[in-house]
Design an enzyme around this catalytic site. Sequence first.
Site, PDB file in Angstrom:
ATOM      1  N   ASP A 114      -1.287   4.510   8.093  1.00  0.00           N
ATOM      2  CA  ASP A 114      -1.619   3.268   7.382  1.00  0.00           C
ATOM      3  C   ASP A 114      -2.985   3.403   6.699  1.00  0.00           C
ATOM      4  OD1 ASP A 114      -1.293   0.151   7.089  1.00  0.00           O
ATOM      5  OD2 ASP A 114      -3.276   0.445   7.960  1.00  0.00           O
TER       6      ASP A 114
ATOM      7  N   GLY B 283       1.015  -8.266  20.116  1.00  0.00           N
ATOM      8  CA  GLY B 283       1.524  -8.285  18.743  1.00  0.00           C
ATOM      9  C   GLY B 283       0.590  -7.616  17.748  1.00  0.00           C
TER      10      GLY B 283
ATOM     11  N   GLU C 119       2.736  -2.368  16.702  1.00  0.00           N
ATOM     12  CA  GLU C 119       4.187  -2.476  16.656  1.00  0.00           C
ATOM     13  C   GLU C 119       4.836  -1.639  17.739  1.00  0.00           C
ATOM     14  OE1 GLU C 119       5.735  -2.229  12.623  1.00  0.00           O
ATOM     15  OE2 GLU C 119       3.716  -2.615  11.894  1.00  0.00           O
TER      16      GLU C 119
ATOM     17  N   LYS D 135      -4.400   3.580   2.467  1.00  0.00           N
ATOM     18  CA  LYS D 135      -5.474   2.750   1.924  1.00  0.00           C
ATOM     19  C   LYS D 135      -6.611   3.603   1.369  1.00  0.00           C
ATOM     20  CE  LYS D 135      -4.298  -0.988   5.126  1.00  0.00           C
ATOM     21  NZ  LYS D 135      -4.584  -1.492   6.492  1.00  0.00           N
TER      22      LYS D 135
ATOM     23  N   ILE E  71     -10.330  -8.928   2.204  1.00  0.00           N
ATOM     24  CA  ILE E  71     -11.659  -8.475   1.770  1.00  0.00           C
ATOM     25  C   ILE E  71     -11.627  -8.069   0.301  1.00  0.00           C
ATOM     26  CG2 ILE E  71     -13.513  -6.812   2.167  1.00  0.00           C
ATOM     27  CD1 ILE E  71     -12.306  -6.315   4.952  1.00  0.00           C
TER      28      ILE E  71
ATOM     29  N   VAL F  58      -5.410  -3.094   0.208  1.00  0.00           N
ATOM     30  CA  VAL F  58      -6.451  -2.501   1.062  1.00  0.00           C
ATOM     31  C   VAL F  58      -7.357  -3.614   1.587  1.00  0.00           C
ATOM     32  CG1 VAL F  58      -8.385  -0.884   1.202  1.00  0.00           C
ATOM     33  CG2 VAL F  58      -6.493  -0.425  -0.375  1.00  0.00           C
TER      34      VAL F  58
ATOM     35  N   LYS G  16       0.825  -1.225   0.000  1.00  0.00           N
ATOM     36  CA  LYS G  16       0.000   0.000   0.000  1.00  0.00           C
ATOM     37  C   LYS G  16       0.844   1.253   0.000  1.00  0.00           C
ATOM     38  CE  LYS G  16      -0.550  -0.651   4.964  1.00  0.00           C
ATOM     39  NZ  LYS G  16       0.097  -1.970   4.982  1.00  0.00           N
TER      40      LYS G  16
ATOM     41  N   GLY H 277      -6.832  -6.267   3.413  1.00  0.00           N
ATOM     42  CA  GLY H 277      -6.348  -7.648   3.524  1.00  0.00           C
ATOM     43  C   GLY H 277      -7.096  -8.581   2.590  1.00  0.00           C
TER      44      GLY H 277
END
Lengths: 435, 435
Positions: free
Chosen positions: A203, A189, A192, A207, A138, A134, A107, A136
């Site tokens: 992020d 996890g 980050e 997208k 989907i 964008v 991305k 994942g």
Amino acid sequence: MQKSLIKVALLGAGTIGGGVYKLLNANSKIIEQRIGSQIVVSKVLERNARRCQELGMANNLIANSIDEIIDDPEIDIVIELMGGIDPAREFVIKALEKKKSVVTANKDMVALHGKELFAAAIKNKVDLLFEASVGGGIPIIRPLKQCLAANHIQEIMGIINGTTNYMLEKMSQEGLDFDLVLKEAQSKGYAEANPSSDVEGFDAARKIAILASIAFNTRVTVNDVYVEGISRITAEDIAYARELHYVVKLLGIAKEAPEGIEVRVHPVFIPEQHPLASVGDVFNAIFVKGDAVGETMFYGRGAGEMPTASAVAADVMDAARNLNNNVRGLVGCTCFEDKPIKPIGLTISKYYIRMQVADRPGVLASIAYEFGRYNVSLASVLQKNTLGDSAELVLVTHRVKEQNLRDSLDKIKLLDAIVHEVSNVIRVEGEDVKA
Amino acid sequence: MQKSLIKVALLGAGTIGGGVYKLLNANSKIIEQRIGSQIVVSKVLERNARRCQELGMANNLIANSIDEIIDDPEIDIVIELMGGIDPAREFVIKALEKKKSVVTANKDMVALHGKELFAAAIKNKVDLLFEASVGGGIPIIRPLKQCLAANHIQEIMGIINGTTNYMLEKMSQEGLDFDLVLKEAQSKGYAEANPSSDVEGFDAARKIAILASIAFNTRVTVNDVYVEGISRITAEDIAYARELHYVVKLLGIAKEAPEGIEVRVHPVFIPEQHPLASVGDVFNAIFVKGDAVGETMFYGRGAGEMPTASAVAADVMDAARNLNNNVRGLVGCTCFEDKPIKPIGLTISKYYIRMQVADRPGVLASIAYEFGRYNVSLASVLQKNTLGDSAELVLVTHRVKEQNLRDSLDKIKLLDAIVHEVSNVIRVEGEDVKA
């Protein structure tokens, strides 16, 4: 020219690369049945030799350099899963110039350098597919480009960052403040060590830039996106949201207006019955409104090894099918317009405002007077949590131009004898617009 | 061989046909920009002349017979929106044989005669596209065929009939019984005068047959689908669902199992936090689970003039794009397997059971004894509404094979001294399966 076997190369065998490798192997039979060709990973560019071993890759799969892949005439499709801009961008351009179709989940690269990359794909008559960039797993890129293509898309609103969705839900369920929830997300996890890309909205900005470019047929880059993250959201804001029957979400929003494209990422209050309001945990969902189709929504896992691999592998299958039919570039870049970006000051919204004020007669009148001078009218007012001579004032405005709200707040902040702090301002979205 | 203008014909100018005509005209500019060709409706087959006038169609558009369309070599794409089996099927076959691509929204025809129709499309190397046959404007056919193609699809569960979804929500919100809500839905135009296609589940059965065929790569026809409608659902069942934290929905369900394909339409209890539970009004939503992607959901308007036209027009654009690139049949029929259908008696589920029993000691023990003999174990028991010497008993079982449940209930019905009536049995779906 149906090929019985199509060779592909993987650039990067990290989480997503490993997932793609596993998926192409595990589901090889059904993939072959569905497209008529076997897909075989024949080269992998990955410096971490131990990782390649873990994935069970034979030594002869490992390439020593990008040229070993680019110069191999038997490789038809290159799958770029290195992430980041450099050297991914250079490698992708090289692959396209050698007439190899490229599938990417990157991305950052697509949102910043899409124009150059798609130009190279078109020039070389190959596919450049990016469904995984964008949402994942989907399906959203192909639905926008094809299934909803007869619509003028009016609006996209998406929960497109799972980390922040998890954090906001956690804050809401447990009444915890941002810092505590961030620590927990990091220990699980989900976030980050340097969480700024997620929590500051960068992020999501990449997208929504990609989605806006497709929806409105004009190139929108990450630099065009107005961005606010969730680090200023407090447990108090979330409690007020609930009291007012809203849910707090970080959304990527893109709308077309006569003045240009609105494209922004920020926390919002959305009505608790809105389809996006019940999207929990790390799930993503993208709400799309078109002039014919009305309201649609696409929901699923927006990140993670196998969901992202699902989208990458589907793109590889499409690229292979196109290759077999000699129609590479069938659904290419659709940015044939050059529309302006609408400045944030021109957007129109309702606003939630939380401020600390002096607890004495006439304060609300003074504040309301300043709002009135800028045409900001109030839909609701709550006054709470009196502590000494201080009170917390929570206001929700009617729809107003953002610049007016900002100007009025600048004036209100100057009333320092009665206004101690403007603690937060959050936009209200997803309500039916009554002009 | 990019054509600047592509001529299409409309068979039927009813609600959907009119919507398609309006949409292709209203959005003609963006459609042309996105595919590089202008789409023009050049012939319409519709007996209702007044309807054609209302739509503003010029007289020379109106065809006198199907042959006028089939024999016109300038028409490349035929859009079939007549509905029903005859003569739609004959006309579609004729069009395919004349090498015209066909776009249809006709679920009855596709669900019953898909095999013959797709064979004709493949033989004549043209497209047969049917996105609008399931879920109205919601992209679901193309996402299943392409975006999720790298997955073994494990399960599809869909709210694919808006009328019944509206009715069940209304029953739930207002505590009303089926007959009253049906009358209201009919007066609003949501349900037809003869409502059996919707309320008895036949409409949903056609749609789940189409989805199952694509998901599992095997031809499933409407005759393979086990069907129960919602006419036996009472206000009591809905009240118990709420008490047990479930929502009642009519679902189309398809799953792959080692013994074959499960494909069924019936009312279910689903957990109130399931993504399908909050789908209200006449909206549709299709939940798809794949081995790589995990859980996804596709939501939107499942019927209506413009949402359905959105899907039809997108298919027309795809057919046009394929025509321009000389690749008709790119993503064709994928039923390359021949899997058996799993009999309903072999399915495994939890069940809600409501029965009227004698209100005296030992009754529950006798009933539980019969269940136990068939390995039906109970997860919860409610006893309520005592009226005279009668009580209402509500049971939820653990997961059990359906035939066992049926056999046990047959035995329990014979206990006529203590069991007055088994009032309803509803399957419980959408809970995480703990083996």
